[in-house]
Design a protein around this motif. Structure first.
Motif, PDB file in Angstrom:
ATOM      1  N   ARG A  51      22.431  -5.236  36.995  1.00  0.00           N
ATOM      2  CA  ARG A  51      22.433  -5.784  35.739  1.00  0.00           C
ATOM      3  C   ARG A  51      21.656  -5.370  34.591  1.00  0.00           C
ATOM      4  NH1 ARG A  51      22.510 -12.130  36.248  1.00  0.00           N
ATOM      5  NH2 ARG A  51      22.947 -12.004  34.117  1.00  0.00           N
ATOM      6  N   VAL A  52      20.179  -5.252  35.227  1.00  0.00           N
ATOM      7  CA  VAL A  52      19.165  -4.905  34.182  1.00  0.00           C
ATOM      8  C   VAL A  52      19.402  -3.379  33.944  1.00  0.00           C
ATOM      9  CG1 VAL A  52      16.583  -4.195  34.268  1.00  0.00           C
ATOM     10  CG2 VAL A  52      17.499  -6.397  35.156  1.00  0.00           C
ATOM     11  N   THR A  53      19.873  -2.688  34.907  1.00  0.00           N
ATOM     12  CA  THR A  53      20.227  -1.194  34.481  1.00  0.00           C
ATOM     13  C   THR A  53      21.370  -1.209  33.269  1.00  0.00           C
ATOM     14  OG1 THR A  53      19.611  -0.226  36.634  1.00  0.00           O
ATOM     15  CG2 THR A  53      21.074   1.198  35.188  1.00  0.00           C
ATOM     16  N   ARG A  54      22.439  -2.001  33.516  1.00  0.00           N
ATOM     17  CA  ARG A  54      23.447  -2.095  32.295  1.00  0.00           C
ATOM     18  C   ARG A  54      22.976  -2.550  31.051  1.00  0.00           C
ATOM     19  NH1 ARG A  54      26.240  -3.954  36.785  1.00  0.00           N
ATOM     20  NH2 ARG A  54      26.332  -6.292  36.012  1.00  0.00           N
ATOM     21  N   MET A  55      22.202  -3.609  31.290  1.00  0.00           N
ATOM     22  CA  MET A  55      21.425  -4.005  29.940  1.00  0.00           C
ATOM     23  C   MET A  55      20.729  -3.128  29.300  1.00  0.00           C
ATOM     24  SD  MET A  55      20.595  -8.089  30.365  1.00  0.00           S
ATOM     25  CE  MET A  55      19.526  -8.033  32.158  1.00  0.00           C
ATOM     26  N   GLU A  56      19.946  -2.238  30.019  1.00  0.00           N
ATOM     27  CA  GLU A  56      19.114  -1.116  29.661  1.00  0.00           C
ATOM     28  C   GLU A  56      19.907  -0.114  28.783  1.00  0.00           C
ATOM     29  OE1 GLU A  56      17.097   0.072  33.041  1.00  0.00           O
ATOM     30  OE2 GLU A  56      15.339  -1.288  32.178  1.00  0.00           O
ATOM     31  N   LEU A  57      21.046   0.139  29.523  1.00  0.00           N
ATOM     32  CA  LEU A  57      22.159   1.175  28.905  1.00  0.00           C
ATOM     33  C   LEU A  57      22.612   0.617  27.572  1.00  0.00           C
ATOM     34  CD1 LEU A  57      23.840   2.506  32.002  1.00  0.00           C
ATOM     35  CD2 LEU A  57      22.281   3.695  30.710  1.00  0.00           C
ATOM     36  N   THR A  58      22.932  -0.741  27.645  1.00  0.00           N
ATOM     37  CA  THR A  58      23.455  -1.345  26.371  1.00  0.00           C
ATOM     38  C   THR A  58      22.470  -1.064  25.088  1.00  0.00           C
ATOM     39  OG1 THR A  58      24.820  -2.608  27.832  1.00  0.00           O
ATOM     40  CG2 THR A  58      24.492  -3.250  25.491  1.00  0.00           C
ATOM     41  N   ILE A  59      21.522  -1.709  25.462  1.00  0.00           N
ATOM     42  CA  ILE A  59      20.453  -1.429  24.391  1.00  0.00           C
ATOM     43  C   ILE A  59      20.191   0.091  23.900  1.00  0.00           C
ATOM     44  CG2 ILE A  59      17.892  -1.671  24.167  1.00  0.00           C
ATOM     45  CD1 ILE A  59      18.072  -4.192  25.953  1.00  0.00           C
ATOM     46  N   GLY A  60      19.959   0.757  25.143  1.00  0.00           N
ATOM     47  CA  GLY A  60      19.752   2.097  24.681  1.00  0.00           C
ATOM     48  C   GLY A  60      20.810   2.788  23.878  1.00  0.00           C
ATOM     49  N   ASN A  61      22.206   2.299  24.241  1.00  0.00           N
ATOM     50  CA  ASN A  61      23.425   3.357  23.609  1.00  0.00           C
ATOM     51  C   ASN A  61      23.860   2.639  22.490  1.00  0.00           C
ATOM     52  OD1 ASN A  61      23.149   5.378  25.640  1.00  0.00           O
ATOM     53  ND2 ASN A  61      24.558   3.990  27.000  1.00  0.00           N
ATOM     54  N   ASP A  62      24.001   1.296  22.532  1.00  0.00           N
ATOM     55  CA  ASP A  62      24.726   0.185  21.422  1.00  0.00           C
ATOM     56  C   ASP A  62      24.079  -0.110  20.396  1.00  0.00           C
ATOM     57  OD1 ASP A  62      27.101   1.173  22.687  1.00  0.00           O
ATOM     58  OD2 ASP A  62      27.215  -0.859  23.738  1.00  0.00           O
ATOM     59  N   ILE A  63      22.959  -1.012  20.953  1.00  0.00           N
ATOM     60  CA  ILE A  63      22.117  -1.642  20.107  1.00  0.00           C
ATOM     61  C   ILE A  63      21.127  -0.687  19.204  1.00  0.00           C
ATOM     62  CG2 ILE A  63      20.161  -3.347  19.754  1.00  0.00           C
ATOM     63  CD1 ILE A  63      21.616  -4.822  22.199  1.00  0.00           C
ATOM     64  N   SER A  64      20.618   0.441  19.935  1.00  0.00           N
ATOM     65  CA  SER A  64      19.834   1.434  19.238  1.00  0.00           C
ATOM     66  C   SER A  64      20.575   1.847  17.883  1.00  0.00           C
ATOM     67  CB  SER A  64      19.110   2.195  20.116  1.00  0.00           C
ATOM     68  OG  SER A  64      18.193   1.822  20.864  1.00  0.00           O
ATOM     69  N   LYS A  65      21.722   2.273  18.284  1.00  0.00           N
ATOM     70  CA  LYS A  65      22.439   2.953  17.357  1.00  0.00           C
ATOM     71  C   LYS A  65      22.837   2.202  16.124  1.00  0.00           C
ATOM     72  CE  LYS A  65      25.021   6.058  20.604  1.00  0.00           C
ATOM     73  NZ  LYS A  65      26.318   6.396  21.193  1.00  0.00           N
ATOM     74  N   LYS A  66      23.180   0.934  16.460  1.00  0.00           N
ATOM     75  CA  LYS A  66      23.346  -0.132  15.431  1.00  0.00           C
ATOM     76  C   LYS A  66      21.988  -0.181  14.564  1.00  0.00           C
ATOM     77  CE  LYS A  66      26.933  -2.368  17.728  1.00  0.00           C
ATOM     78  NZ  LYS A  66      27.653  -3.574  18.217  1.00  0.00           N
ATOM     79  N   ILE A  67      20.810  -0.242  15.070  1.00  0.00           N
ATOM     80  CA  ILE A  67      19.639  -0.365  14.466  1.00  0.00           C
ATOM     81  C   ILE A  67      19.509   0.879  13.652  1.00  0.00           C
ATOM     82  CG2 ILE A  67      17.100  -0.276  14.759  1.00  0.00           C
ATOM     83  CD1 ILE A  67      17.700  -2.412  17.350  1.00  0.00           C
ATOM     84  N   ASP A  68      19.793   1.766  14.100  1.00  0.00           N
ATOM     85  CA  ASP A  68      19.572   3.228  13.294  1.00  0.00           C
ATOM     86  C   ASP A  68      20.492   3.110  12.237  1.00  0.00           C
ATOM     87  OD1 ASP A  68      17.730   4.168  15.085  1.00  0.00           O
ATOM     88  OD2 ASP A  68      18.996   5.526  16.193  1.00  0.00           O
ATOM     89  N   MET A  69      21.859   2.636  12.580  1.00  0.00           N
ATOM     90  CA  MET A  69      22.571   2.655  11.506  1.00  0.00           C
ATOM     91  C   MET A  69      22.197   1.643  10.072  1.00  0.00           C
ATOM     92  SD  MET A  69      26.322   3.034  13.409  1.00  0.00           S
ATOM     93  CE  MET A  69      27.107   2.082  12.162  1.00  0.00           C
ATOM     94  N   THR A  70      21.507   0.431  10.826  1.00  0.00           N
ATOM     95  CA  THR A  70      21.185  -0.405   9.541  1.00  0.00           C
ATOM     96  C   THR A  70      20.159   0.141   8.996  1.00  0.00           C
ATOM     97  OG1 THR A  70      21.813  -2.086  11.212  1.00  0.00           O
ATOM     98  CG2 THR A  70      20.356  -2.790   9.702  1.00  0.00           C
ATOM     99  N   GLY A  71      18.979   0.790   9.503  1.00  0.00           N
ATOM    100  CA  GLY A  71      18.011   1.462   8.757  1.00  0.00           C
ATOM    101  C   GLY A  71      18.397   2.702   8.007  1.00  0.00           C
ATOM    102  N   GLU A  72      19.486   3.412   8.435  1.00  0.00           N
ATOM    103  CA  GLU A  72      20.116   4.274   7.281  1.00  0.00           C
ATOM    104  C   GLU A  72      20.906   3.738   6.237  1.00  0.00           C
ATOM    105  OE1 GLU A  72      22.788   6.654   9.796  1.00  0.00           O
ATOM    106  OE2 GLU A  72      20.945   7.745  10.966  1.00  0.00           O
ATOM    107  N   GLY A  73      21.185   2.833   6.542  1.00  0.00           N
ATOM    108  CA  GLY A  73      22.122   1.894   5.386  1.00  0.00           C
ATOM    109  C   GLY A  73      20.731   1.282   4.223  1.00  0.00           C
TER     110      GLY A  73
END
Length: 115
Positions: A51-73
């Motif tokens: 579960r921790v590995t899946r959460m890390e992957l989610t954070i690494g892939n999805d949330i980080s991208k969304k944070i980057d997109m928000t920063g770019e916006g």
């Protein structure tokens, strides 16, 4: 799982030997229970690790991208705001210039005595 002890056919167990044998069998049962519990704990830990590995992957892939997109916006909006403020500064400068010209015109009119 009973303990197997080699005995002579003529040997009769003493009370102490019986007590030791009972304790060994009891310890054997306790040890099996500990092993079972340990195996269940290991299974749960493995599940938690997954579960921790899946959460890390989610954070690494999805949330980080969304944070980057928000920063770019945000950067894009900041750039647009800066551009808008430049236009506002230019407009304000032109307004000051217009007022200065109006004042100069009024001074010229007063000198020339033009109404």
């Amino acid at each position: 799982m009973a303990l197997k002890i080699k005995r002579n056919k003529n040997h009769i167990m003493t009370d102490t030997e019986k007590l030791i044998l009972d304790k060994l069998e009891s310890m054997s049962v306790d040890l099996r229970e500990v092993k079972d519990k340990t195996a269940r704990i290991e299974d749960r830990v493995t599940g938690i690790e997954d579960r921790v590995t899946r959460m890390e992957l989610t954070i690494g892939n999805d949330i980080s991208k969304k944070i980057d997109m928000t920063g770019e916006g945000r950067d894009f909006l900041k750039q647009r705001l800066d551009e808008a403020l430049q236009f506002e500064k230019k407009r304000e400068g032109m307004e000051w210039e217009r007022i200065n010209h109006r004042m100069e015109i009024n001074k010229i009119k007063d000198r020339l005595d033009i109404a």
